[in-house]
Design a protein around this motif. Structure first.
Motif, mmCIF file in Angstrom:
data_model
loop_
_atom_site.group_PDB
_atom_site.id
_atom_site.type_symbol
_atom_site.label_atom_id
_atom_site.label_comp_id
_atom_site.label_asym_id
_atom_site.label_seq_id
_atom_site.Cartn_x
_atom_site.Cartn_y
_atom_site.Cartn_z
ATOM 1 N N ARG A 3 87.791 2.282 -30.640
ATOM 2 C CA ARG A 3 87.940 2.903 -29.319
ATOM 3 C C ARG A 3 89.355 2.614 -28.827
ATOM 4 N NH1 ARG A 3 86.553 2.236 -23.694
ATOM 5 N NH2 ARG A 3 85.945 0.046 -23.939
ATOM 6 N N ILE A 4 90.295 3.457 -29.306
ATOM 7 C CA ILE A 4 91.699 3.225 -28.971
ATOM 8 C C ILE A 4 92.254 4.280 -28.005
ATOM 9 C CG2 ILE A 4 92.105 2.052 -31.165
ATOM 10 C CD1 ILE A 4 93.523 4.576 -32.168
ATOM 11 N N ASP A 5 91.474 5.319 -27.719
ATOM 12 C CA ASP A 5 91.852 6.331 -26.723
ATOM 13 C C ASP A 5 91.023 6.050 -25.471
ATOM 14 O OD1 ASP A 5 93.494 8.469 -28.442
ATOM 15 O OD2 ASP A 5 91.775 7.763 -29.628
ATOM 16 N N SER A 32 91.678 17.223 -34.126
ATOM 17 C CA SER A 32 92.733 16.239 -34.346
ATOM 18 C C SER A 32 92.174 15.052 -35.130
ATOM 19 C CB SER A 32 93.282 15.782 -32.999
ATOM 20 O OG SER A 32 94.221 14.747 -33.153
ATOM 21 N N ASP A 33 93.056 14.105 -35.436
ATOM 22 C CA ASP A 33 92.569 12.865 -36.045
ATOM 23 C C ASP A 33 92.038 11.908 -34.983
ATOM 24 O OD1 ASP A 33 95.110 12.447 -35.016
ATOM 25 O OD2 ASP A 33 95.671 10.975 -36.537
ATOM 26 N N HIS A 34 92.153 12.275 -33.707
ATOM 27 C CA HIS A 34 91.570 11.530 -32.587
ATOM 28 C C HIS A 34 90.554 12.418 -31.875
ATOM 29 C CE1 HIS A 34 94.636 8.178 -32.132
ATOM 30 N NE2 HIS A 34 95.252 8.995 -32.986
ATOM 31 N N SER A 47 91.782 12.727 -21.919
ATOM 32 C CA SER A 47 92.917 12.180 -22.661
ATOM 33 C C SER A 47 92.743 12.577 -24.124
ATOM 34 C CB SER A 47 92.977 10.652 -22.531
ATOM 35 O OG SER A 47 94.080 10.142 -23.262
ATOM 36 N N TYR A 48 93.824 13.200 -24.694
ATOM 37 C CA TYR A 48 93.654 13.844 -26.004
ATOM 38 C C TYR A 48 94.951 13.761 -26.797
ATOM 39 C CZ TYR A 48 91.490 17.484 -29.033
ATOM 40 O OH TYR A 48 90.924 18.196 -30.065
ATOM 41 N N ASN A 49 94.904 13.086 -27.943
ATOM 42 C CA ASN A 49 96.015 13.078 -28.900
ATOM 43 C C ASN A 49 95.832 14.296 -29.801
ATOM 44 O OD1 ASN A 49 97.631 12.682 -31.243
ATOM 45 N ND2 ASN A 49 97.654 10.465 -30.900
ATOM 46 N N ILE A 50 96.749 15.288 -29.687
ATOM 47 C CA ILE A 50 96.558 16.564 -30.389
ATOM 48 C C ILE A 50 97.355 16.661 -31.698
ATOM 49 C CG2 ILE A 50 96.022 17.753 -28.246
ATOM 50 C CD1 ILE A 50 98.834 19.018 -28.376
ATOM 51 N N LYS A 51 98.068 15.606 -32.047
ATOM 52 C CA LYS A 51 98.797 15.553 -33.325
ATOM 53 C C LYS A 51 99.665 16.800 -33.555
ATOM 54 C CE LYS A 51 98.213 13.799 -38.033
ATOM 55 N NZ LYS A 51 98.933 12.540 -37.736
ATOM 56 N N SER A 68 88.676 10.617 -36.154
ATOM 57 C CA SER A 68 87.726 11.569 -35.587
ATOM 58 C C SER A 68 86.576 11.894 -36.530
ATOM 59 C CB SER A 68 88.445 12.865 -35.192
ATOM 60 O OG SER A 68 89.016 13.497 -36.323
ATOM 61 N N SER A 69 86.837 11.880 -37.842
ATOM 62 C CA SER A 69 85.793 12.243 -38.809
ATOM 63 C C SER A 69 84.698 11.190 -38.887
ATOM 64 C CB SER A 69 86.415 12.452 -40.185
ATOM 65 O OG SER A 69 87.092 11.272 -40.599
ATOM 66 N N ASN A 70 85.062 9.927 -38.661
ATOM 67 C CA ASN A 70 84.088 8.836 -38.704
ATOM 68 C C ASN A 70 84.604 7.711 -37.797
ATOM 69 O OD1 ASN A 70 81.943 7.153 -39.410
ATOM 70 N ND2 ASN A 70 82.976 6.392 -41.257
#
Length: 337
Positions: free
Chosen positions: A289-291, A313-315, A98-102, A283-285
């Motif tokens: 845990r929302i994904d 991405s940001d996720h 599962s991946y939010n790709i923005k 994603s940077s820090n």
């Protein structure tokens, strides 16, 4: 001296009886020789050939050039039994991401996201924030492009918003055939953005598995709860093995996820078999845990789950591997019993 004229006589003639007896004797000798050479009464064969044939008939493993009917004279050959085959149910493993790709607007473009997915070993990917023909993403059908470049995968797109010259929503791409897909719009309200629940049924080696993908409302809590309440009964009514993934914008224990997990009979996969922290955002820090990936129904078992380190991405993407039961396989017994 005239009285001596008849003193020399002509030779006596041979008797016909002696000639007949001699002929019979010769014929008998020839007939006896013929019987020794060809006891079968057929074309005469050399005596050595008769010896060879006799030896071959007595030894089944010796090579021969004689016709099969002669080689098998006097032998009983048992038929070789045919192998006994039957269809049995086994299990197969599938890996889901599962991946939010923005919209692939950051992190190196759509090609970089392709690399993350390809290196993940995933068989199925649930994508959020996906563009289709939008000007801001070079008018690419992002899900279709990823599927094509993964080697001819299948794809399904759920359009939730129409703007920017194209569509925006969620998508499912799968190495396994997609049998059907449907997108259901979720409750919306003032200040919200239209969200949906994308459902695709895939064929995993003869077993139908349901995949669900969603992206819940950000920040507006009552909308998230309403969307969760709409999702739960849809999934609960599905009797297939099922997997739900997405960007839930909430964490386990919050009302939206508690509503889905309890109402749809789902299990938090990472909570059951997770490795690492499980944190995905930002994603940077990562601090939340929302994904998540959830699973439920008969015939599916979670094996492992983790979060990929990629920060395009940001996720971050969450990954899980499942065992799917009931896959048909043909198993044959030993050829010789």
């Amino acid at each position: 001296m005239a009285g001596q004229a008849g003193s020399h006589r002509a030779p006596a003639e041979q008797s016909p009886l002696l000639l007949i007896l001699g002929f019979v004797l010769v014929a008998g000798l020839l007939f006896g020789l013929f019987k020794v050479v060809d006891p079968g009464g057929g074309d005469a064969e050399p005596t050595a050939a008769i010896v060879s044939e006799t030896t071959t008939s007595a030894t089944t493993t010796a090579p021969t050039t004689e016709p099969e009917a002669k080689v098998q004279q006097g032998l009983t050959l048992e038929p070789v039994p045919a192998p006994v085959c039957e269809d049995v149910q086994v299990e197969t493993e599938i890996t889901v991401l599962s991946y939010n790709i923005k919209s692939a607007r950051i992190g190196g473009g759509i090609g970089a996201y392709l690399g993350v997915i390809a290196n993940s070993g995933a068989d199925v990917v649930l994508l959020q924030e996906v563009d289709k023909f939008r000007h801001t993403s070079n008018q690419i059908d992002q899900a279709g492009w990823l599927a094509d470049n993964l080697g001819g995968w299948y794809d399904a797109f759920g359009a939730n918003v129409d703007y920017g010259g194209g569509l925006y929503g969620t998508a499912i791409i799968s190495r396994y055939p997609i049998l059907s897909s449907e997108n259901t719009h979720l409750p919306n309200g003032p200040g919200g953005q239209q969200r949906g629940l994308l459902h695709a049924v895939i064929d995993v080696d003869g077993v139908e598995v349901s995949l669900y993908n969603t992206h819940l409302q950000n920040k507006i809590d009552y909308l998230k709860v309403a969307q969760a309440r709409a999702i739960a009964p849809i999934i609960a009514a599905d009797d297939r093995p099922r997997i739900l993934g997405g960007d839930f914008n909430s964490m386990v224990g919050d009302t939206p996820l508690s509503t889905i997990i309890g109402g749809a009979g789902m299990t938090d996969t990472w909570g059951a078999v997770g490795i690492g922290s499980g944190l995905t955002h930002p994603s940077s820090n990562p601090r939340g845990r929302i994904d998540l990936l959830l699973h439920g129904g008969d015939g599916i078992t979670a094996i492992s789950s983790d979060v990929l380190p990629a920060t395009n991405s940001d996720h971050r993407a969450v990954r899980a591997t499942y065992a799917v039961d009931g896959v048909a396989a043909k198993v044959c017994g030993d050829l010789y019993g």
